[in-house]
Design an enzyme around this catalytic site. Structure first.
Site, PDB file in Angstrom:
ATOM      1  N   HIS A  98       0.850  -1.240  -0.117  1.00 41.44           N
ATOM      2  CA  HIS A  98      -0.021  -0.121   0.015  1.00 41.44           C
ATOM      3  C   HIS A  98       1.030   1.331  -0.125  1.00 41.44           C
ATOM      4  O   HIS A  98       0.688   2.079  -0.898  1.00 41.44           O
ATOM      5  CB  HIS A  98      -0.949  -0.121   1.372  1.00 41.44           C
ATOM      6  CG  HIS A  98      -2.090   0.913   1.198  1.00 41.44           C
ATOM      7  ND1 HIS A  98      -3.215   0.671   0.933  1.00 41.44           N
ATOM      8  CD2 HIS A  98      -1.943   2.366   1.628  1.00 41.44           C
ATOM      9  CE1 HIS A  98      -4.035   1.925   0.696  1.00 41.44           C
ATOM     10  NE2 HIS A  98      -3.306   2.941   1.328  1.00 41.44           N
ATOM     11  N   ARG A 116     -13.174   2.271  -9.745  1.00 40.92           N
ATOM     12  CA  ARG A 116     -13.019   0.910  -8.784  1.00 40.92           C
ATOM     13  C   ARG A 116     -14.381   1.493  -7.904  1.00 40.92           C
ATOM     14  O   ARG A 116     -14.171   1.771  -6.925  1.00 40.92           O
ATOM     15  CB  ARG A 116     -11.997   0.892  -8.341  1.00 40.92           C
ATOM     16  CG  ARG A 116     -10.721   0.584  -9.058  1.00 40.92           C
ATOM     17  CD  ARG A 116      -9.438   0.410  -8.182  1.00 40.92           C
ATOM     18  NE  ARG A 116      -8.243   0.153  -9.027  1.00 40.92           N
ATOM     19  CZ  ARG A 116      -7.377   1.130  -9.291  1.00 40.92           C
ATOM     20  NH1 ARG A 116      -7.668   2.411  -8.971  1.00 40.92           N
ATOM     21  NH2 ARG A 116      -6.250   1.056  -9.920  1.00 40.92           N
ATOM     22  N   ARG A 159     -16.418  -0.281 -13.053  1.00 45.36           N
ATOM     23  CA  ARG A 159     -16.468  -1.747 -12.802  1.00 45.36           C
ATOM     24  C   ARG A 159     -17.210  -2.068 -11.491  1.00 45.36           C
ATOM     25  O   ARG A 159     -17.254  -1.366 -10.626  1.00 45.36           O
ATOM     26  CB  ARG A 159     -14.991  -2.077 -12.342  1.00 45.36           C
ATOM     27  CG  ARG A 159     -14.793  -3.550 -11.922  1.00 45.36           C
ATOM     28  CD  ARG A 159     -13.362  -3.981 -11.775  1.00 45.36           C
ATOM     29  NE  ARG A 159     -13.034  -3.339 -10.319  1.00 45.36           N
ATOM     30  CZ  ARG A 159     -11.448  -3.544 -10.060  1.00 45.36           C
ATOM     31  NH1 ARG A 159     -10.552  -3.970 -10.912  1.00 45.36           N
ATOM     32  NH2 ARG A 159     -11.144  -2.933  -8.846  1.00 45.36           N
ATOM     33  N   ASN A 218      -2.559  -7.140 -13.173  1.00 46.22           N
ATOM     34  CA  ASN A 218      -2.467  -7.530 -11.871  1.00 46.22           C
ATOM     35  C   ASN A 218      -2.678  -8.810 -11.445  1.00 46.22           C
ATOM     36  O   ASN A 218      -1.845  -9.733 -11.047  1.00 46.22           O
ATOM     37  CB  ASN A 218      -2.892  -6.561 -10.768  1.00 46.22           C
ATOM     38  CG  ASN A 218      -2.463  -5.089 -11.267  1.00 46.22           C
ATOM     39  OD1 ASN A 218      -1.579  -4.757 -11.873  1.00 46.22           O
ATOM     40  ND2 ASN A 218      -3.193  -4.003 -10.379  1.00 46.22           N
ATOM     41  N   ASP A 219      -3.943  -9.121 -11.482  1.00 47.93           N
ATOM     42  CA  ASP A 219      -4.529 -10.369 -11.319  1.00 47.93           C
ATOM     43  C   ASP A 219      -4.201 -11.566 -12.389  1.00 47.93           C
ATOM     44  O   ASP A 219      -3.998 -12.571 -11.884  1.00 47.93           O
ATOM     45  CB  ASP A 219      -6.011 -10.593 -10.911  1.00 47.93           C
ATOM     46  CG  ASP A 219      -6.463 -10.228  -9.432  1.00 47.93           C
ATOM     47  OD1 ASP A 219      -5.516 -10.420  -8.621  1.00 47.93           O
ATOM     48  OD2 ASP A 219      -7.638  -9.573  -9.191  1.00 47.93           O
ATOM     49  N   ARG A 279       0.818 -11.521  -5.298  1.00 52.37           N
ATOM     50  CA  ARG A 279       1.450 -10.253  -5.648  1.00 52.37           C
ATOM     51  C   ARG A 279       1.831  -9.365  -4.502  1.00 52.37           C
ATOM     52  O   ARG A 279       2.679  -8.547  -4.680  1.00 52.37           O
ATOM     53  CB  ARG A 279       0.846  -9.618  -6.764  1.00 52.37           C
ATOM     54  CG  ARG A 279      -0.677  -9.152  -6.543  1.00 52.37           C
ATOM     55  CD  ARG A 279      -1.226  -8.455  -7.665  1.00 52.37           C
ATOM     56  NE  ARG A 279      -2.757  -8.357  -7.370  1.00 52.37           N
ATOM     57  CZ  ARG A 279      -3.031  -7.005  -7.166  1.00 52.37           C
ATOM     58  NH1 ARG A 279      -2.245  -6.108  -7.019  1.00 52.37           N
ATOM     59  NH2 ARG A 279      -4.517  -6.869  -6.874  1.00 52.37           N
ATOM     60  N   CYS A 308      -6.128  -2.157 -18.114  1.00 55.78           N
ATOM     61  CA  CYS A 308      -6.214  -1.276 -17.007  1.00 55.78           C
ATOM     62  C   CYS A 308      -5.287  -1.617 -15.962  1.00 55.78           C
ATOM     63  O   CYS A 308      -5.541  -1.040 -14.831  1.00 55.78           O
ATOM     64  CB  CYS A 308      -7.709  -1.266 -16.574  1.00 55.78           C
ATOM     65  SG  CYS A 308      -8.360  -2.869 -16.009  1.00 55.78           S
TER      66      CYS A 308
END
Length: 542
Positions: free
Chosen positions: A187, A292, A328, A449-450, A460, A497
């Site tokens: 983070h 998001r 999303r 990312n996923d 990750r 994205c």
């Protein structure tokens, strides 16, 4: 002069004094008290003050780094207001007749140990948060400050930095971050990139560096302590070139995202809430490629109503003034929790009940969000994107529910716009069957990312996997290329994205694959535009 190597989080050069920012190892003193009721009142007053401070910090952080990154303060306020924590402190004061500071420290330690021993990754992550909130209350009780105090810009050095510490630092007085611990996907690392502050992790930071002159060269991943005059001069020149490059980037505002050989691509931004829209516009984003929406659901005690959601989506659509806004749908689960949903504990939540799976299992939640989005579509150019897709059957069920929502709105004479429906490609399953999925949707947006995490079978967020985690892996690039080709074969446009969208070392590769859109953090729009304008989209023969 000493040099140390680290891992770059955000590039740049910083020159200045080091300020070591660490937890003071002062032991909280224990002493007996006679008036337990008075001591409990001290605790209650300190807790109320701490919650008030957290709410203020949240509001300040929203303006600095957006709702997504400011959410840590909402989490801390919620943990601090938890009755179990308060009961533990009050019980220690009453039964042991001890001072509020010591009782709070005991509760903080006990709750932190309890969370640390849990199997669930999310709850283990709360262990540090419990220590953080206990210290905040103790600081109020003792009159100590919980934040770094400095009059001049400094390089912040630390063993590690909590997200709450990072957010509340005065950005104008922070030249760089340098930490011993941390992950490039943590983070705090994301915050450093959001705040455009040079940052290194993995540097063997020492407390006695405090006050020394230093250089952070986050281009080469080097920390230089007590640099000599020649090194200072050379690094100052690199810094000057960086500043000149940033100035030149500003000249790209209003320019087309067009390659040297004439291919134009859409360049959009990722946001977490309405507060991030200003950054999109100031950085000349062509639209919003990823809103998001789950952050509307986090940090609350109950589900947001249809009207609450509608007002947020409507404001974003109106502010973007006709530019595309891709929302999303709810992506709760894994490391994003909402306790009021009462989701069961899972051994592997990243592979569990999350995102579209929750929406399909609880259609009343899904339909409420869809109604709010469709209503907002009458006020701008709105698209809907569904996350974590793995099958054709899921998409067909989604479209059935979506059609039902539109039909009900039509019967109620509620206007809606023309809304594109797309899906995220973030599982290997979706990538492999993208030829079938492309026939059902208007667009794909690749969540790298996923997709990387699931393809490589690596968490990750796990710092121990830094040397193994490779988002440039050939398997990832082949899957992205497959998705683009399958999408285009069925007139489905394809965007990216995830974090790779902002990786300028891959921009030309994506252009040559035929990617139609890149959605990045607002601060990366102009750097990516620069790379697009210097790239060749057509593959060279031979």
């Amino acid at each position: 002069m000493q040099k140390f190597s680290g891992k770059t989080i955000f590039k740049g050069v910083a020159i200045g004094k080091v300020m070591f920012y660490g937890k003071k190892e002062e032991t909280v003193k224990r002493y007996k008290i006679e008036d337990t009721e008075k001591e409990i009142r001290r605790f209650e007053d300190a807790k109320a003050q701490a919650i008030e401070d957290l709410n203020r910090l949240h509001d300040d952080a929203v303006k600095k780094v957006g709702e997504e990154n400011a959410a840590i303060f909402e989490v801390h306020a919620m943990l601090l207001d938890d009755e179990d924590f308060g009961d533990s402190v009050r019980n220690s004061i009453e039964t042991q007749k001890i001072n509020a500071e010591y009782a709070t420290a005991i509760a903080g330690d006990n709750f932190s140990k309890m969370f640390a021993e849990m199997e669930d990754d999310y709850f283990r992550g709360r262990a540090a948060d419990m220590k953080d909130i206990a210290e905040r209350v103790i600081n109020v009780l003792t009159g100590a400050s919980d934040r770094a105090s400095f009059d001049e810009p400094v390089i912040i050095a630390a063993d590690d930095l909590l997200p709450s510490q990072t957010v509340q630092l005065d950005k104008d007085k922070v030249l760089a971050f340098v930490t011993r611990k941390g992950s490039s996907n943590s983070h705090t690392a994301i915050l450093a990139r959001t705040m455009n502050i040079p940052a290194l992790i993995g540097v063997p930071v020492e407390e006695d560096w405090d006050g020394h002159q230093a250089i952070v060269d986050a281009h080469s991943g080097t920390f230089i302590l007590d640099p000599d005059a020649e090194t200072l001069k050379a690094q100052a020149e690199i810094q000057r070139k960086d500043e000149e490059a940033r100035r030149l980037l500003q000249e790209l505002k209003g320019r087309e995202n067009t390659t040297l050989d004439g291919k134009t691509i859409n360049l959009y931004a990722n946001i977490g809430n309405l507060g991030d829209v200003g950054a999109v516009l100031s950085n000349d984003g062509g639209g919003i490629g990823l809103f998001r929406s789950e952050f509307i659901y986090i940090g609350r005690d109950e589900l947001p109503t249809e009207e609450e959601q509608f007002q947020i989506y409507k404001s974003v659509a109106e502010t973007m003034a006709g530019k595309k806004v891709i929302i999303r749908t709810l992506d709760i689960g894994a490391d994003k929790k909402a306790d009021y949903l009462h989701l069961d504990k899972e051994d592997n939540p990243a592979l569990g009940f999350r995102a579209i799976r929750i929406c399909l299992a609880r259609p009343e939640i899904f339909e409420t969000q869809l109604r709010a989005i469709y209503r907002a579509s009458a006020f701008g150019t709105v698209s809907i994107m569904y996350p974590m897709i793995t099958s054709v059957e899921e998409v067909k069920k989604i479209k059935e529910i979506s059609a039902g929502v539109r039909e009900k709105l039509a019967k109620a004479n509620i206007p809606i716009g023309r809304v594109e429906e797309g899906i995220m490609i973030e599982t290997p399953a979706a990538a492999v069957i993208s030829d079938e999925l492309a026939q059902l949707v208007d667009f794909f947006s690749i969540g790298t990312n996923d997709l990387t995490q699931y393809t490589l079978a690596m968490d990750r967020q796990n710092a121990k996997l830094e040397n193994f985690y490779n988002p440039h892996h050939e398997a990832i690039l082949r899957l992205i290329n497959l998705v683009v080709q399958n999408g285009h074969a069925h007139d489905t446009w394809v965007g990216i994205c995830g974090e790779l969208g902002a990786d300028t070392t891959l921009t030309e590769t994506f252009l040559q694959m035929g990617v139609d859109e890149l959605s990045v953090s607002p601060s990366m729009i102009l750097p990516v535009r620069k790379q697009i304008r210097s790239s060749i989209a057509k593959k060279q023969e031979g």
